[in-house]
Design an enzyme around this catalytic site. Structure first.
Site: not given
Ligand code: NDP
Length: 322
Positions: A147, A150-151
């Site tokens: 993701c 997200c990261d």
């Protein structure tokens, strides 16, 4: 005397019939339970084999509102579980093996029990497809991510690899150019599957380099990932690439196998919603990544959980009047 001892040692019986059963314990399932329990609907969560869902496999979460310094994924999910329990939800860490939505009350069979419910929320999520190569599991959340939203911000000024050739891979590659020194798209074919517009945008971005006809064969590192081995499938040539991170964007599998034949799915296997969070079966609702392949965020899954719970509450009120 014997009978008294047996009675004292007897475990409290877990109720078998609930107003609402929620299948799945990710952000969608926990949020739905917080709302239904708070609305005084007797609620059971059957959490499945990975309580907490995809966030249990991530490290820091910086984009979930309410945590100004960020929070670790597993800690966020443990906190959500505690909040859910405080609201009075019963949670069972068991796996659903069969459902019967053909008549009411609905029946849900786990490995160890059969439960009944007047309403059901399916919140089983989706699982990112894995490359299935050596090192992938070992370095998951240690430089291997599924993701970018997200990261991505954890990989500033690094050489980043994106595996895949679909719309997700292009979207992730473009997003990652905000942080990365360069983004290398490694794709197994000589052309992309992504839509023309996404391809054009990716080709125009001079931070994105394409490695065609290439497959990742191994992921290596120490504490964190630092190398991948790739092979060109047309020339058979192997190459070692030094990298700071790898984003695998080769699609997701919605966790809907259990519901096939009873719940209507779309052409990609996700639950097809009818009217807000309602499925084709009156009284069965869905929330989160199990129907949403567009946003796929913890906060959107939580939002869908809230919506499904409100729809369930209205459904139960309307049906109790009949
Ligand atoms: P897709 O199934 O569309 O693409 C998956 C990609 O990964 C393909 O290029 C495929 O290769 C590759 N792949 C699959 N398995 C492997 C493997 N084992 N090893 C290496 N490569 C592999 O998934 P997406 O997640 O990209 O998209 C899902 C849906 O969501 C699509 O309908 C897409 O259009 C949509 N979407 C739309 C977006 C937008 O419009 N902004 C953004 C994101 C998704 P190959 O091409 O060889 O099959």
């Amino acid at each position: 005397m014997q009978a008294e001892i047996r009675a004292e040692n007897k475990k409290p019986e877990i109720k078998k019939k609930f107003d609402v059963i929620i299948i799945g314990a990710g952000p969608a399932g926990y949020t739905a339970a917080i709302y239904t329990s708070r609305a005084k609907r007797e609620t059971l969560i059957i959490s499945g084999i990975l309580p907490g869902g995809q966030l249990m496999l991530t490290t820091e979460v910086e984009n979930y509102p309410g945590f100004s310094e960020g929070i670790m994924g597993p800690e966020l999910m443990t906190t959500m579980r505690k909040q859910t329990e405080r609201m009075g939800t019963t949670i069972i860490d068991d796996e659903v093996v069969n459902v019967d939505f053909r008549r009411k009350p609905f029946k849900i069979l786990t490995y160890s029990e059969e439960y009944e419910a007047d309403a059901v929320i399916i919140a089983t999520g989706a699982t990112p497809r894995k490359l299935g190569v050596k090192g992938e599991q070992e370095f998951s959340a240690k430089g291997v991510s599924y993701c970018a939203t997200c990261d991505g911000p954890f990989f500033r000024n690094q050489e980043i690899v994106v595996a895949g050739g679909g719309d997700s891979a292009m979207e992730e590659a473009m997003f990652l150019t905000k942080f990365a020194k360069n983004v290398h798209v490694v794709h197994r074919k000589d052309r992309l599957r992504a839509s023309k517009i996404m391809q054009d945008r990716a080709f125009e971005n001079n931070k994105i380099k394409f490695h065609w006809n290439s497959v990742i064969e191994e992921i290596k590192g120490n504490e964190k990932v630092n190398q991948i081995m790739i092979r060109n499938v047309s020339t058979n040539q192997q190459e070692t690439m030094s990298i700071g991170g790898l984003f695998v964007a080769i699609g997701h599998e919605p966790n809907t196998k259990l519901f096939k034949g009873q719940i209507e799915l779309d052409d990609q296997g996700y639950i097809a919603l009818k009217n807000h969070t309602h499925t084709n079966i009156d009284g069965v609702f869905a929330a989160g990544d199990v129907h949403d392949h567009r946003y796929r965020q913890a906060i959107t899954a939580a939002g869908f959980g809230c919506m499904a719970a409100i729809d369930v509450d209205r459904y139960l009120s309307e049906n109790s009047k009949k």
